[in-house]
Structures are given as C-alpha cells and as structure tokens.
Write an enzyme that holds these catalytic residues in place. Structure first.
Site, PDB file in Angstrom:
ATOM      1  N   ASP A   1      -1.049   1.138  -3.977  1.00 54.21           N
ATOM      2  CA  ASP A   1      -1.953   0.135  -4.557  1.00 54.21           C
ATOM      3  C   ASP A   1      -3.305   0.719  -4.918  1.00 54.21           C
ATOM      4  O   ASP A   1      -4.211  -0.010  -5.313  1.00 54.21           O
ATOM      5  CB  ASP A   1      -2.116  -1.060  -3.618  1.00 54.21           C
ATOM      6  CG  ASP A   1      -2.902  -0.734  -2.355  1.00 54.21           C
ATOM      7  OD1 ASP A   1      -2.953   0.450  -1.966  1.00 54.21           O
ATOM      8  OD2 ASP A   1      -3.455  -1.668  -1.741  1.00 54.21           O
TER       9      ASP A   1
ATOM     10  N   SER B   1       0.819  -1.206   0.000  1.00 55.10           N
ATOM     11  CA  SER B   1       0.000   0.000   0.000  1.00 55.10           C
ATOM     12  C   SER B   1       0.855   1.259   0.000  1.00 55.10           C
ATOM     13  O   SER B   1       1.629   1.503  -0.913  1.00 55.10           O
ATOM     14  CB  SER B   1      -0.948  -0.037   1.209  1.00 55.10           C
ATOM     15  OG  SER B   1      -1.911   0.965   1.131  1.00 55.10           O
TER      16      SER B   1
ATOM     17  N   ASP C   1      -5.845   1.949  -3.320  1.00 51.78           N
ATOM     18  CA  ASP C   1      -7.101   1.684  -2.619  1.00 51.78           C
ATOM     19  C   ASP C   1      -7.544   2.906  -1.825  1.00 51.78           C
ATOM     20  O   ASP C   1      -8.551   2.862  -1.125  1.00 51.78           O
ATOM     21  CB  ASP C   1      -7.003   0.449  -1.715  1.00 51.78           C
ATOM     22  CG  ASP C   1      -6.007   0.601  -0.583  1.00 51.78           C
ATOM     23  OD1 ASP C   1      -5.238   1.594  -0.557  1.00 51.78           O
ATOM     24  OD2 ASP C   1      -5.968  -0.289   0.301  1.00 51.78           O
TER      25      ASP C   1
ATOM     26  N   ASP D   1      -2.321   6.099  -3.386  1.00 56.25           N
ATOM     27  CA  ASP D   1      -1.166   5.469  -2.769  1.00 56.25           C
ATOM     28  C   ASP D   1      -0.701   4.343  -3.687  1.00 56.25           C
ATOM     29  O   ASP D   1      -1.201   4.186  -4.802  1.00 56.25           O
ATOM     30  CB  ASP D   1      -1.499   4.952  -1.365  1.00 56.25           C
ATOM     31  CG  ASP D   1      -2.637   3.951  -1.356  1.00 56.25           C
ATOM     32  OD1 ASP D   1      -3.423   3.925  -2.321  1.00 56.25           O
ATOM     33  OD2 ASP D   1      -2.759   3.183  -0.384  1.00 56.25           O
TER      34      ASP D   1
END
EC number: 5.4.2.10
Length: 452
Positions: free
Chosen positions: A248, A104, A250, A246
């Site tokens: 990833d 992340s 999400d 960010d």
C-alpha cells in the site's frame, strides 16, 4: 469477541477472517461513531474510499461503500491508490472519513480495513474501541436509524485523485531530481502507477520493476519485504539508488548504487540531518520507536539531534509528533512521517525526499547513509504461540534477563507481540552478528516452548 483492531486497522484472511459482512458492519459503525464524535455533525457526511490491487479488495470495497452509503454518507471512490494518497485526499477534499482496503506488506490472501478521521488522521484507540462496541451492538440486533429516500448516501468515482496526489508530492519537494537514475520496486501494489509518475515528473530517469499488479501477485517476492530483485536491478542498470515500497506504499526502503540496502533508520537519519540543516526539524528532534537501531540513537546524539522513542507502530510515532509539534518521525521498517506534508507514513514521498537529498548534495546514498553505523540486529518471528502471554510468562522473562546480562551495554533484547499477525517478534542487537543470531535463536526456542 477479541479486539478487532490491531496496530494498523482490522486485518485478516479475506473472506475468512475479514468478510464482506464484517467490512460492511464496521463501516456503518464507523459512520455512527465519527458522527457522535462531532466530526461531521450538522452536515452531509463524505467519505473517501480507496484500495490496493488485491482481488479481495474488489468485494470488500463494495461492502464498505454499501455500509457507508446506507448510513447516509456520500462516498468518493478513488480506486487503486496508496494508503497515504487516501489519507491526503481525505484531508484535501474536506472529507469526514477515509477508508483504505489493504493489508500493507502481508501476502495476497490477507486484506484489511483502515479508517481515517477528518483531516486524514488515523483513529485514536478510544475511537477504534467505540467502533468495535457499536459494531458488536448492531451485529447482535441493536437497531440503528437507517436513512431512506434522499437521506441515503450517494456514490461517485473521483478520478481526479491520482493527479491531485501526484501534484501534491511534486509540490512539496525541495528540489528536482534531474540527473538521477532511480529503480523503483512497486511490489505489484497500490503505487504501481503513482510512484513512477511522480519520480518521472520530478526529473528522474526511472526504471520500474514489480509494477504489473494482477490482483494476486502483490508483495510476491518483491517490494520492501523482498529487496533482492531491487538490489540486483540497481546494479544491473547502473542506477544511483533504488526505492522499494510495500503493497500500500506507506513505507519505503532504499538501495544504494552498490546494491546495499538502506533501512528506515538510515533513511530517517539522512532526512533528519537534511531537515535540521534547512531549519525544518522542529525542536531538533526526531521520533522513532523502541525498535530503532542503537546505531541510529548514537548517530542522532552525535549530530545533536534528540531522539524520542515510542511503542512500535507509525500511529504511536504520529501521536507523539502531533502532541509535541515534531516534524519528522518513523520506523525502521520504512514508515516515515514528514508531518508538514503528510498525516501518515508515505513511501513515495519518503523516496522522493531521499532522492532529492542525493541530487541536492551530489553525494552518493551510501555516503549519506554513513551518518549512522547500523549495529547487527536479528529479528525472529515465532508463529503459532499464545502471543498474549509474552509479557507475563516467567520462563520468557528469565530467558530475557539472562540474555541481557550476556549482552551487557553493547546490545539489547526486545520481545513483542505482533499487532497484525499471530506471532511474537524476538529482536536482538549486539556488536557481533553471530552473537545476535545465537541469542535470538535461543530466545525464540524459549518463546516457542513456553507459549506454544
């Protein structure tokens, strides 16, 4: 062995804490546990596996794929895609397991393994605990049934995942973005291709920064944890707004036309009002966490929207939403879940919906975000302490009580151990920023002294 799973999968320094052996073993254990839970009993199991661009994701992906295939699971390898894309594809393709390799917002040396169950949902705590138990049993020599011959899993590259996910994003937008100029900061991460493509297809004029991942530069002074570059770019290009993801993707933070940051609470407030007006905010309720700003709570009360608060972590927000049938929830950090269209936080979807609200109303993002007044909030991370004792230390408890007496009804204090990093987070809200900083600094000193 301490608990491997944190608030968002298993995470650590790649090839030190998170090794290929661990990733392989967890994948085998996940296949066995989910089979026992009945998610793919009686038919050939399928898994969707994706990753962010970290260099370590290459060998960890190979380990996960090997573990799943060795347990008899067919693997659809989707390559570099955002976490919410893997979750979406797990559900859309009727797969039994989803696996995402990502840490992340963490720095490049870290990586992580996130599992999704059938439908693209994160695993409940009890399933994670069972995976850990089975992993430990296998690690210490307990035998497991290994398929042979035609029983082993097959591995296929699923190249259609990119277009299928982008089409999904465009398909759920309430209106197009024609006439908007948007700057996107992709954090050199998993959405470097997806997000610009989606915004462009939706009609926006797109300026992109942080979209050249090389495996080593993910989250490096860019993205949702470092918005200075985005703020400057929005002003430089005269854009209507900016969106920061960010590693990833999400999560999503935003920047208005003046270069001021719009955080997850403000985004959630804007979307809550929009969904209520459209009759889509079920039970006129939005779900936040204990970290939600007091200003957000006040704004929702004024708008006649009920706020439910959970523990920190989008998985706990999602659990509350699913249990009570709520449509919208999220975190101040920018994890926003629109349950009708996603099973987890989706930064690209959130950014698109926020931009769609700007386009539909003709109002500026600053004007829309003004629905709430954000109270000054200071967050201090205290590293190198025994975070397990933060809730039991008498010294810390006394310091918190004294701080709360000083703040009265105009502020609050929250201490919590990080679920993904070895540190304690000290959060203080107050009517005055200097007071918040002073109280946070004092509490951080006590935490360091008492738990160091």
């Amino acid at each position: 062995m301490g608990r491997l799973f944190g608030t968002d999968g298993v995470r650590g320094v790649a090839n030190a804490d998170l090794t290929a052996e661990l990733a392989l073993g967890l994948s085998v254990a996940a296949a066995h546990v989910l089979a026992e839970a009945g998610t793919f009993e009686g038919h050939r199991a399928t898994a969707v596996v994706g990753r962010d661009p970290r260099a370590s994701g290459e060998f960890l992906e190979a380990a996960v794929v090997a573990g799943l295939a060795s347990a008899g699971v067919d693997v659809l390898r989707v390559g570099v895609l955002p976490t919410p894309a893997v979750a979406y594809l797990t559900g859309a393709l009727g797969a039994d397991i989803g696996v995402m390799l990502s840490a992340s917002h963490n720095a490049m040396p870290d990586n992580g393994v996130k599992f999704f169950a059938r439908g693209g949902h994160k695993l409940a705590d009890e399933l994670e605990d069972r995976i850990e138990t089975v992993y430990e049993q296998h690690r210490t020599g307990a035998p497991w049934n290994r398929p042979t011959g035609a029983g082993v899993g097959r591995v296929t590259d699923y190249t259609e995942g990119f277009d299928r996910y982008v089409a999904h994003l465009i398909g759920v937008l309430p209106n197009r973005l024609d006439g908007l100029k948007v700057v996107l900061d992709e954090a050199h991460g998993a959405a470097a291709r997806v997000s610009p493509e989606a915004f462009a297809r939706a009609g926006a004029e797109v300026v992109t920064i942080g979209a050249e991942p090389d495996g080593l530069n993910i989250n490096d002074s860019c993205g949702s944890t470092h918005t200075d570059l985005l703020r400057a770019a929005v002003v430089e290009h005269g854009a209507d707004l900016g969106i920061a993801h960010d590693g990833d993707a999400d999560r999503c933070l935003a920047v208005d036309a003046a270069g001021d940051e719009v955080d997850g609470d403000q985004i959630l407030a804007v979307l809550a009002v929009a969904m209520r007006e459209a009759g889509q905010l079920r039970k006129d309720t939005v779900v936040g966490t204990v970290m939600s700003n007091l200003g957000f709570k006040t704004a929702m009360e004024r708008e006649g929207i009920h706020l439910v608060q959970t523990a920190v972590g989008d998985r706990y927000v999602l659990e509350s939403m699913k249990a009570e049938g709520f449509a919208l929830g999220g975190e101040q950090s920018g994890h926003v879940i629109v349950l009708d269209h996603a099973t987890t936080g989706d930064g690209t979807l959130t950014g698109l919906m926020l931009a769609a609200r700007v386009a539909a109303t003709g109002r500026t993002l600053a004007d829309l975000a003004g629905v709430m007044r954000r109270l000054p909030q200071v967050l201090v991370n205290v590293p190198d302490v025994d975070k397990s004792r933060v809730d039991t230390s008498p010294e810390v408890a006394a310091a918190v009580a004294e701080a709360e007496r000083g703040l009265g009804t105009t502020g609050r204090v929250l201490l919590r151990k990080s679920g993904t990093e070895p540190l304690v987070r000290v959060m203080v809200e107050a009517a005055d920023i200097e007071q918040a900083r002073a109280v946070a600094g004092q509490l951080a000193d006590v935490v360091k002294s008492a738990l160091g």
